[in-house]
Design an enzyme around this catalytic site. Structure first.
Site, PDB file in Angstrom:
ATOM      1  N   LYS A  18       2.030   5.357   4.040  1.00 49.04           N
ATOM      2  CA  LYS A  18       2.890   4.010   4.146  1.00 49.04           C
ATOM      3  C   LYS A  18       2.941   3.438   5.919  1.00 49.04           C
ATOM      4  O   LYS A  18       3.797   4.206   6.562  1.00 49.04           O
ATOM      5  CB  LYS A  18       4.226   4.484   3.588  1.00 49.04           C
ATOM      6  CG  LYS A  18       5.089   3.028   3.455  1.00 49.04           C
ATOM      7  CD  LYS A  18       4.482   2.274   2.246  1.00 49.04           C
ATOM      8  CE  LYS A  18       5.268   0.989   2.241  1.00 49.04           C
ATOM      9  NZ  LYS A  18       4.774  -0.300   1.331  1.00 49.04           N
TER      10      LYS A  18
ATOM     11  N   SER B   6       3.068  -3.142  -2.651  1.00 52.38           N
ATOM     12  CA  SER B   6       4.395  -2.808  -2.474  1.00 52.38           C
ATOM     13  C   SER B   6       5.358  -3.409  -3.371  1.00 52.38           C
ATOM     14  O   SER B   6       5.282  -3.196  -4.459  1.00 52.38           O
ATOM     15  CB  SER B   6       4.636  -2.807  -0.929  1.00 52.38           C
ATOM     16  OG  SER B   6       5.856  -1.772  -0.726  1.00 52.38           O
TER      17      SER B   6
END
Length: 633
Positions: A211, A418
Site C-alpha cells: 500500500k 482500492s
C-alpha cells in the site's frame, strides 16, 4: 348646518416629491428592462424554432471526421449549461466523453451514408490504456465492416497511436513526430521537505506492505515493494500494448520493442527526423502534409468546396446530434438498463461530476432503484478510490439494488482500485479490460504533527486536559504512543472490513483474499487470474450481460440511459438555444454572454490534492481511513 368637505391630501415637501419621483422612475426602468428581456428571449426562441431542429443533413458518401479536442473522460466535469455556452462561443469544452466516441463509431458501421472514417487525434489527451483500447477496438470494427479508416497526425504520442494504429492507413506530416517510449511512472517524494525543512512529521498508518499511496509523504524514494508491484502490472500492460499495435500494423511485437530500445541509434540513422524514423519503423504508411491528405480524401470521396479540406464530411458533434435526435424527441417507454458513472476520487457528501460523492452517487443509484422503468443497472467505475465511509455508502446502494431484484454489473474503466474496487465488489458480475488497473485492497491513514514546525517560528503549545486523551489528537502536540496505537487499531479494523467484504462478495476465504490484497495493484488480466474480476469486456459487454440477467429479451425491446444530474428547464432552454445555429451566431461575439459564461463556468480544481486533504481527520474522528491508490498512468 355645517357642510363637510373632502379631505385634501397632505402637502408634500420637495424632498418627498423627489424621492417618490425617483422611486417611480426606478420602478418604470425595472419593468422596462424585464419586459425587454422577456420579449427578447421570446423573439430568440422564435428564431430558434424557425431555424429548424439544428441537426445538419448527412449526405451519402460522407466522411465522418473524428477530431476530438480535450481529455478523454467517462463523464463531463462541467454542467451542461456551461458546456453549451462555451461551445457556442467557440471556446470548446476541454473534455471528450468516451461513450460519445464509441457511439459515433458504432453507428458509423451500419450507416450507409458514412463512406469512411477519418481520425485526427492530435488534440486528444488523457484517458488510460483500457479506455483507449475500447476506442481502438471500435475503430477496428469500422475497418472490418469494409469501410475505409484513415488516420492523420501532425504529431502523435504513444497514447494517440494506440487508437490510430487500428486505422487501415496511418499518415504523418513530414515535419511531424511520433515516438514510442514505453510505460514509466515516477513521482515526487516530500519527506525531506516536510520533515527536515519544514518540521512537519507525517505519521503513516497502513495495512499491506504494497500500500504505497502515501509513501511520497514519508519516504525520499519508492519502497522496494512499490517498485516490485508497479513493474509487475506495468510490464503486463506494456506487453499488451506491443501485441495490439503489432497485430494492427502487421508487425512483430518484439521488433517494435527492439526499435524502442534502439531509439537513439534509429533517430541518428534518420538524421534526427522523427517522422522519417516512424516511417522506417513501419509505424506509419506515408509522410504527407495536411493539404495532401485532404486532397486524397477529395479524390476518394465527393468534393465539397464549402467544407473544410474540400471533401464531403460530417463532424463528430454534428453526427452525434443526428444519432441522438430520436432519443431527445421523447422519453423512451421501453424497459431501461441504467448506467451510473462513478469517475474520480471518492469523497464524502455531494460532489460534482468528475468526482464521486458518497451521497451524490448514492442518490443516482437510489434513483435507479426507485424508477420502475429501470430493470437493471451498470455501474461504470473509473476511480483510484478515496474515503472508506463514502465508498461503503455506495456499496450499500449496490446491495440495495440487488435486494430490490435489479441486477447490477460493474464495468471497470481505466482504473478501479482500492475504494474503486470497494464500490465494485458486490456486483453480480465484474467486467474489466485486460489493461484496467485494479486491486490495491488496503487501507491507510495519515496524521501530521507540527510542534517542530512551530518551534521554527517561536510558537509553542501547552495546556491541561482531564484525561490521557483529552487533546491527544491535536496536531500541535507530539504524537503519544497510545494515540498511535489507537489509530493503527482503526486502520487494522478497516482492512479487516475490506478483505472480509471482498471475501463475502467473491465467495472466497478471507485468507485467500489477503494473499492478493495487502495493497497490491494488479492489471485487469492479473486480477482475473486471481478471482477479483469475472470477465474481460467493455461497457457494451456489461450492458448486454445485465440485460440478459434482467431477462429483457432482444436488444430492440429495451433502452439504455445514463442517470446523471439533469439540467433545469431554464438550463435546458439555453442549451437548446446555444446549440442551434442562430443561437451560436448571436452568442459568439456577445460580451453579455461572455460575462454569463465567466460567472457560471466551473471553478478550477480544488486547492488541495486529495492526499493533503486526507491528512486532516474528519470531525469527531481521530483519523480518516482512506482506500486510495496513486496508480494511474
Amino acid at each position: 348646518m355645517n357642510a363637510t368637505s373632502p379631505r385634501t391630501p397632505a402637502q408634500r415637501t420637495p424632498v418627498v416629491r423627489f424621492f417618490i419621483g425617483l422611486w417611480d422612475a426606478m420602478n418604470f426602468t425595472r419593468r422596462l428592462i424585464f419586459n425587454l428581456l422577456f420579449f427578447g428571449l421570446l423573439l430568440l426562441l422564435l428564431f430558434v424554432l424557425a431555424s429548424g431542429d439544428g441537426v445538419p443533413k448527412l449526405h451519402e458518401r460522407s466522411a465522418l471526421v473524428i477530431a476530438p479536442k480535450g481529455n478523454l473522460v467517462e463523464q463531463y466535469s462541467a454542467d451542461p449549461f456551461s458546456r453549451a455556452m462555451a461551445e457556442s462561443m467557440g471556446q470548446g469544452q476541454g473534455e471528450v466523453q468516451l461513450r460519445d466516441l464509441l457511439r459515433a463509431l458504432e453507428s458509423a458501421v451500419e450507416d450507409k451514408n458514412i463512406e469512411r472514417v477519418v481520425l485526427r487525434l492530435d488534440g486528444l489527451s488523457g484517458g488510460g490504456m483500457a479506455s483507449r483500447g475500447e476506442l481502438a477496438r471500435a475503430v477496428a470494427r469500422v475497418r472490418e465492416s469494409g469501410k475505409e479508416v484513415l488516420a492523420f497526425g501532425e504529431g502523435m504520442n504513444q497514447a494517440q497511436y494506440q487508437i490510430a494504429a487500428e486505422a487501415g492507413e496511418v499518415y504523418l506530416d513530414p515535419m511531424g513526430w511520433m515516438v514510442l517510449e514505453g510505460l514509466g511512472r515516477y513521482r515526487a517524494y516530500y519527506r525531506e521537505l516536510l520533515q527536515d525543512k519544514l518540521g512537519v512529521d507525517m505519521h503513516l498508518f497502513k495495512v499491506g506492505e504494497y500500500k504505497s499511496a502515501a509513501e511520497p509523504y514519508v519516504l525520499d524514494a519508492a519502497s522496494d515493494e512499490a517498485k516490485e508491484a508497479d513493474l509487475y502490472w506495468m510490464n503486463d500492460l506494456w506487453q499488451r500494448y506491443l501485441a495490439d499495435v503489432g497485430k494492427a500494423r502487421g508487425l512483430d511485437p518484439a521488433a517494435i520493442a527492439q526499435g524502442i530500445d534502439g531509439l537513439d541509434a534509429g533517430i541518428q540513422a534518420a538524421g534526427g527526423d522523427l517522422a522519417r524514423h516512424a516511417l522506417d519503423q513501419k509505424l506509419v504508411d506515408e509522410l504527407i502534409t495536411r493539404e495532401q491528405f485532404d486532397q486524397r480524401l477529395v479524390e476518394r470521396g465527393v468534393a465539397d468546396k464549402d467544407a473544410e479540406g474540400g471533401f464531403r464530411q460530417i463532424s463528430l458533434r454534428d453526427y452525434l446530434a443526428r444519432v441522438d435526435k430520436s432519443a431527445l424527441a421523447a422519453i423512451d417507454p421501453r424497459p431501461q438498463v441504467a448506467v451510473v458513472v462513478a469517475e474520480g476520487e471518492i469523497s464524502g457528501g455531494k460532489q460534482p461530476p468528475g468526482k464521486i460523492g458518497g451521497e451524490s452517487t448514492s442518490v443516482l443509484l437510489r434513483e435507479a432503484r426507485d424508477d420502475n422503468r429501470v430493470k437493471a443497472v451498470v455501474l461504470r467505475v473509473d476511480s483510484p478510490g478515496g474515503e472508506v465511509f463514502a465508498s461503503e455508502q455506495i456499496r450499500r446502494e449496490v446491495v440495495a439494488l440487488k435486494e430490490a431484484g435489479k441486477p447490477v454489473v460493474v464495468s471497470m474503466g481505466d482504473l478501479a482500485a482500492s475504494g474503486g474496487y470497494w464500490i465494485s465488489m458486490n456486483a453480480d458480475r465484474i467486467y474489466a479490460d485486460p489493461s484496467t488497473i485494479t486491486g490495491s485492497i488496503g487501507i491507510f491513514g495519515m496524521f501530521p504533527t507540527i510542534p517542530r514546525a512551530l518551534d521554527k517560528i517561536g510558537v509553542h503549545s501547552d495546556g491541561v486536559g482531564t484525561t490521557r486523551f483529552a487533546g491527544a489528537f491535536d496536531i500541535t502536540r507530539e504524537l503519544a504512543p497510545g494515540v498511535g496505537e489507537v489509530i493503527q487499531a482503526i486502520i487494522d479494523k478497516g482492512y479487516r472490513d475490506f478483505t472480509g467484504r471482498v471475501a463475502e462478495a467473491r465467495g472466497k476465504p478471507v485468507e485467500q483474499i489477503d494473499e492478493v490484497a495487502r495493497g497490491r495493484v494488479w492489471s485487469g488480466a492479473q486480477a482475473k487470474e486471481r478471482g477479483l474480476v469475472d470477465a474481460f469486456g467493455g461497457l457494451e459487454d456489461a450492458i448486454a450481460d445485465v440485460a440478459e440477467r434482467a431477462e429483457l429479451g432482444e436488444r430492440k425491446g429495451w433502452g439504455v440511459r445514463y442517470i446523471e444530474k439533469a439540467a433545469s428547464p431554464f438550463e435546458r432552454f439555453f442549451i437548446d438555444m446555444a446549440q442551434a445555429r442562430i443561437g451560436q451566431a448571436l452568442l459568439k461575439d456577445s460580451s453579455l454572454a461572455m460575462g454569463v459564461l465567466g460567472r457560471y463556468m466551473p471553478q478550477a480544481a480544488d486547492d488541495l490534492r486529495f492526499l493533503e486533504d486526507a491528512a486532516r481527520p474528519a470531525a469527531g474522528a481521530p483519523v480518516k481511513t482512506i482506500a486510495h491508490c496513486l496508480c494511474g498512468l
